[in-house]
Write a protein that holds these residues in place. Structure first.
Motif, PDB file in Angstrom:
ATOM      1  N   LYS A  16      42.190  29.803  33.382  1.00 53.04           N
ATOM      2  CA  LYS A  16      41.589  30.372  34.602  1.00 53.04           C
ATOM      3  C   LYS A  16      42.645  31.169  35.382  1.00 53.04           C
ATOM      4  O   LYS A  16      42.374  32.267  35.874  1.00 53.04           O
ATOM      5  N   GLU A  17      43.844  30.612  35.448  1.00 54.55           N
ATOM      6  CA  GLU A  17      44.921  31.292  36.181  1.00 54.55           C
ATOM      7  C   GLU A  17      45.265  32.640  35.529  1.00 54.55           C
ATOM      8  O   GLU A  17      45.472  33.649  36.218  1.00 54.55           O
ATOM      9  N   MET A  18      45.316  32.665  34.195  1.00 56.71           N
ATOM     10  CA  MET A  18      45.605  33.931  33.509  1.00 56.71           C
ATOM     11  C   MET A  18      44.473  34.929  33.739  1.00 56.71           C
ATOM     12  O   MET A  18      44.726  36.126  33.953  1.00 56.71           O
ATOM     13  N   ALA A  19      43.236  34.451  33.703  1.00 50.39           N
ATOM     14  CA  ALA A  19      42.098  35.365  33.936  1.00 50.39           C
ATOM     15  C   ALA A  19      42.228  36.006  35.313  1.00 50.39           C
ATOM     16  O   ALA A  19      42.090  37.234  35.456  1.00 50.39           O
ATOM     17  N   MET A  20      42.530  35.199  36.330  1.00 55.33           N
ATOM     18  CA  MET A  20      42.639  35.734  37.696  1.00 55.33           C
ATOM     19  C   MET A  20      43.806  36.724  37.791  1.00 55.33           C
ATOM     20  O   MET A  20      43.698  37.767  38.446  1.00 55.33           O
ATOM     21  N   LEU A  21      44.919  36.402  37.139  1.00 57.58           N
ATOM     22  CA  LEU A  21      46.085  37.288  37.208  1.00 57.58           C
ATOM     23  C   LEU A  21      45.783  38.646  36.570  1.00 57.58           C
ATOM     24  O   LEU A  21      46.085  39.705  37.143  1.00 57.58           O
ATOM     25  N   PHE A  22      45.177  38.620  35.373  1.00 60.93           N
ATOM     26  CA  PHE A  22      44.910  39.904  34.703  1.00 60.93           C
ATOM     27  C   PHE A  22      43.822  40.698  35.432  1.00 60.93           C
ATOM     28  O   PHE A  22      43.862  41.929  35.438  1.00 60.93           O
ATOM     29  N   LEU A  23      42.874  40.014  36.052  1.00 62.00           N
ATOM     30  CA  LEU A  23      41.888  40.731  36.879  1.00 62.00           C
ATOM     31  C   LEU A  23      42.593  41.384  38.067  1.00 62.00           C
ATOM     32  O   LEU A  23      42.322  42.552  38.400  1.00 62.00           O
ATOM     33  N   ASP A  24      43.510  40.661  38.698  1.00 61.55           N
ATOM     34  CA  ASP A  24      44.286  41.225  39.830  1.00 61.55           C
ATOM     35  C   ASP A  24      45.067  42.463  39.400  1.00 61.55           C
ATOM     36  O   ASP A  24      45.285  43.376  40.179  1.00 61.55           O
ATOM     37  N   LYS A  25      45.510  42.460  38.127  1.00 62.13           N
ATOM     38  CA  LYS A  25      46.290  43.595  37.622  1.00 62.13           C
ATOM     39  C   LYS A  25      45.389  44.755  37.200  1.00 62.13           C
ATOM     40  O   LYS A  25      45.874  45.775  36.704  1.00 62.13           O
ATOM     41  N   GLY A  26      44.065  44.584  37.323  1.00 62.49           N
ATOM     42  CA  GLY A  26      43.138  45.683  37.035  1.00 62.49           C
ATOM     43  C   GLY A  26      42.574  45.705  35.638  1.00 62.49           C
ATOM     44  O   GLY A  26      41.887  46.656  35.254  1.00 62.49           O
ATOM     45  N   HIS A  27      42.852  44.656  34.834  1.00 65.14           N
ATOM     46  CA  HIS A  27      42.309  44.607  33.466  1.00 65.14           C
ATOM     47  C   HIS A  27      40.843  44.192  33.485  1.00 65.14           C
ATOM     48  O   HIS A  27      40.384  43.509  34.396  1.00 65.14           O
ATOM     49  N   ARG A  28      40.132  44.591  32.418  1.00 62.09           N
ATOM     50  CA  ARG A  28      38.835  43.979  32.130  1.00 62.09           C
ATOM     51  C   ARG A  28      39.148  42.684  31.378  1.00 62.09           C
ATOM     52  O   ARG A  28      39.935  42.707  30.412  1.00 62.09           O
ATOM     53  N   VAL A  29      38.614  41.564  31.850  1.00 62.87           N
ATOM     54  CA  VAL A  29      38.886  40.270  31.229  1.00 62.87           C
ATOM     55  C   VAL A  29      37.581  39.718  30.642  1.00 62.87           C
ATOM     56  O   VAL A  29      36.551  39.704  31.325  1.00 62.87           O
ATOM     57  N   VAL A  30      37.648  39.287  29.390  1.00 65.96           N
ATOM     58  CA  VAL A  30      36.503  38.637  28.750  1.00 65.96           C
ATOM     59  C   VAL A  30      36.890  37.186  28.485  1.00 65.96           C
ATOM     60  O   VAL A  30      37.788  36.912  27.685  1.00 65.96           O
ATOM     61  N   GLY A  31      36.235  36.263  29.188  1.00 67.58           N
ATOM     62  CA  GLY A  31      36.467  34.841  28.971  1.00 67.58           C
ATOM     63  C   GLY A  31      35.584  34.342  27.838  1.00 67.58           C
ATOM     64  O   GLY A  31      34.455  34.810  27.664  1.00 67.58           O
ATOM     65  N   ILE A  32      36.120  33.415  27.053  1.00 67.31           N
ATOM     66  CA  ILE A  32      35.356  32.803  25.956  1.00 67.31           C
ATOM     67  C   ILE A  32      35.444  31.288  26.142  1.00 67.31           C
ATOM     68  O   ILE A  32      36.558  30.749  26.207  1.00 67.31           O
ATOM     69  N   GLY A  33      34.316  30.612  26.258  1.00 69.02           N
ATOM     70  CA  GLY A  33      34.370  29.161  26.422  1.00 69.02           C
ATOM     71  C   GLY A  33      33.029  28.589  26.791  1.00 69.02           C
ATOM     72  O   GLY A  33      31.995  29.240  26.649  1.00 69.02           O
ATOM     73  N   ARG A  34      33.078  27.334  27.262  1.00 68.00           N
ATOM     74  CA  ARG A  34      31.821  26.629  27.551  1.00 68.00           C
ATOM     75  C   ARG A  34      31.310  26.892  28.954  1.00 68.00           C
ATOM     76  O   ARG A  34      30.106  26.789  29.200  1.00 68.00           O
ATOM     77  N   SER A  35      32.225  27.182  29.899  1.00 67.42           N
ATOM     78  CA  SER A  35      31.788  27.405  31.273  1.00 67.42           C
ATOM     79  C   SER A  35      32.871  28.162  32.035  1.00 67.42           C
ATOM     80  O   SER A  35      34.016  28.271  31.566  1.00 67.42           O
ATOM     81  N   HIS A  36      32.493  28.671  33.216  1.00 70.72           N
ATOM     82  CA  HIS A  36      33.470  29.331  34.091  1.00 70.72           C
ATOM     83  C   HIS A  36      32.869  29.439  35.484  1.00 70.72           C
ATOM     84  O   HIS A  36      31.647  29.299  35.650  1.00 70.72           O
ATOM     85  N   ASP A  37      33.727  29.680  36.477  1.00 74.10           N
ATOM     86  CA  ASP A  37      33.210  29.957  37.824  1.00 74.10           C
ATOM     87  C   ASP A  37      33.906  31.187  38.407  1.00 74.10           C
ATOM     88  O   ASP A  37      34.138  31.269  39.608  1.00 74.10           O
TER      89      ASP A  37
END
Ligand SMILES: NC(=O)c1ccc[n+]([C@@H]2O[C@H](COP(=O)([O-])OP(=O)(O)OC[C@H]3O[C@@H](n4cnc5c(N)ncnc54)[C@H](OP(=O)(O)O)[C@@H]3O)[C@@H](O)[C@H]2O)c1
Length: 233
Positions: free
Chosen positions: A16-37
């Motif tokens: 989750k922390e990496m997803a937030m960091l890369f979103l902050d850096k302007g990347h498109r982030v695709v999460g893969i898993g069972r759930s997210h918020d």
């Protein structure tokens, strides 16, 4: 153009922390898993139980855009001695930590002409055997060998892909909470992990996420198998 960052296991902890960091850096982030918020206009989610290889095999990657895959999702598994538990309780650990990593890495790298980067979050348990973690240690050791072997194969063929198996050290995430809740009669290292927490020796997920971002940004400086403490921010 910023690469797409695919990350497995974005519901909590390091992912989750990496997803937030890369979103902050302007990347498109695709999460893969069972759930997210995570709620963000550049975030997409692919629902997948990584313990179910049929679901993992159904995942398709964008082969036309520059992209990075971070195999982060992990399972510590039963915190007891292998011979005291059923073998079946260990199988999900190998499936999530190793087989899903192999399947996703193949789907991500095969049949693409583009240079691609794969970072798998490994562990000190890949090179250190810890009683109570037989499946976890085996899964992380296998991932290290897998990542390094595929890197050698890419080098032999002149394929430009870079693969990393990165050991992060001990991080303050829900996985550590689970480790600290183990039964002391079944997990002999319990006091070590309680002590690391009491002495504030856990690293924050924020600092480890930043190390992964620095590794991806400066990948020519690093070997396939590495410890993230050696990555310069
Ligand atoms: N924390 C540490 O001290 C430490 C040390 C060395 C290495 N690592 C490695 O770092 C990585 C991240 O660990 P963490 O500490 O952030 O762990 P965590 O807090 O337990 O989070 C694990 C993530 O993996 C996901 N996951 C587990 N099983 C899954 C499944 N069957 N299908 C889909 N997603 C699944 C979880 O999703 P759900 O919410 O769906 O379960 C969660 O998002 C792991 O590979 C771990 O082995 C951690």
């Amino acid at each position: 153009m910023n690469e797409i960052i695919y990350i497995t296991g974005v519901s909590k902890g390091l992912g989750k922390e990496m997803a937030m960091l890369f979103l902050d850096k302007g990347h498109r982030v695709v999460g893969i898993g069972r759930s997210h918020d995570i709620s963000h206009d550049k975030f997409e989610f692919i629902s997948c139980d990584l313990a179910d290889l049929d679901q993992v095999k159904a995942i398709a990657f964008d082969h036309h855009s520059p992209a990075v895959l971070i195999n982060n999702a992990g399972l510590i598994g039963p915190l007891n001695r292998f011979l005291d538990a059923s073998v079946s309780s260990s199988l999900d650990v190998l499936t999530v930590n190793t087989l899903a990593v192999m399947q996703l890495t193949h789907a991500f790298l095969a049949n693409t002409e583009q240079k691609r980067t794969v970072v798998t979050i490994s562990s000190g348990a890949a090179t250190r055997s810890i009683p109570g973690w037989a499946a976890y240690c085996a899964s992380k050791a296998a991932v290290d060998r897998f990542m390094e072997t595929v890197q050698l194969e890419c080098d032999e063929k002149g394929w430009p892909h870079r693969l990393f198996s990165a050991s992060p050290g001990v991080i303050d995430t829900p996985m550590q909470e689970a480790i600290r809740s183990a039964n002391p009669t079944e997990f002999s290292s319990l006091t070590t992990f309680i002590g690391l927490n009491e002495n504030n020796e856990l690293q924050s997920p924020e600092e480890i996420a930043q190390k992964v971002a620095s590794l991806i940004a400066n990948q020519s400086n690093y070997p396939c198998l590495l410890h993230l403490r050696d990555v310069v921010d």
